[in-house]
Design a protein around this motif. Sequence first.
Motif, PDB file in Angstrom:
ATOM      1  N   THR A 196      -1.023   2.472  -8.232  1.00 56.57           N
ATOM      2  CA  THR A 196      -0.428   1.934  -9.447  1.00 56.57           C
ATOM      3  C   THR A 196      -1.151   2.373 -10.713  1.00 56.57           C
ATOM      4  O   THR A 196      -0.710   2.034 -11.802  1.00 56.57           O
ATOM      5  N   HIS A 216      -0.069   7.960 -11.233  1.00 56.70           N
ATOM      6  CA  HIS A 216       1.172   8.323 -11.917  1.00 56.70           C
ATOM      7  C   HIS A 216       1.157   9.811 -12.284  1.00 56.70           C
ATOM      8  O   HIS A 216       2.136  10.531 -12.048  1.00 56.70           O
ATOM      9  N   ARG A 234       3.030   3.758   0.332  1.00 63.78           N
ATOM     10  CA  ARG A 234       4.076   2.866  -0.160  1.00 63.78           C
ATOM     11  C   ARG A 234       5.151   3.609  -0.956  1.00 63.78           C
ATOM     12  O   ARG A 234       6.087   2.999  -1.449  1.00 63.78           O
ATOM     13  N   PHE A 235       5.014   4.910  -1.129  1.00 59.24           N
ATOM     14  CA  PHE A 235       5.936   5.680  -1.962  1.00 59.24           C
ATOM     15  C   PHE A 235       7.289   5.785  -1.258  1.00 59.24           C
ATOM     16  O   PHE A 235       7.428   6.418  -0.225  1.00 59.24           O
ATOM     17  N   LYS A 255      10.219   3.571  -5.595  1.00 61.52           N
ATOM     18  CA  LYS A 255       9.051   3.990  -6.391  1.00 61.52           C
ATOM     19  C   LYS A 255       9.346   5.298  -7.121  1.00 61.52           C
ATOM     20  O   LYS A 255       8.888   5.505  -8.251  1.00 61.52           O
ATOM     21  N   GLN A 306      11.411   4.405 -10.149  1.00 57.63           N
ATOM     22  CA  GLN A 306      10.544   3.838 -11.179  1.00 57.63           C
ATOM     23  C   GLN A 306       9.725   4.933 -11.863  1.00 57.63           C
ATOM     24  O   GLN A 306       9.537   4.914 -13.088  1.00 57.63           O
TER      25      GLN A 306
END
Length: 117
Positions: free
Chosen positions: A38, A43, A83-84, A88, A91
């Motif tokens: 996160t 990113h 978790r991707f 995601k 987002q």
Amino acid sequence: MEISTSTWMMIAFIIALIFSIWKMYPFLINRTLEDDDTGEDSHNYLIEHMHRVLKDLEETPDEKVLHELMTNHEAFDKERFWRFNLNKLRQLLFRHYGENPHLNSLENIHQEAKERN
């Protein structure tokens, strides 16, 4: 020397306060986890990875195909970004559109990735 009831109550309160702070301390630590995806560096990594995948393609893929290509690429860190998922990715794209107002579609991002190279 006799200690009054209020002094005993104050001593009990202070002991209980110290004990409760000691028990709550592990929840107050703000260290980042190894698989934290996160942060700003995560990113930036995902954006660069998306550009890396898109520049090798001739046609603009849809979001689902892009997600599959990104997760199956050899440079993708599956342990860190376990978790991707497709949500995601959406987002990530919406945030990328917000940071770059000249981009408004996946096709524009694909063209920009092609021009970078």
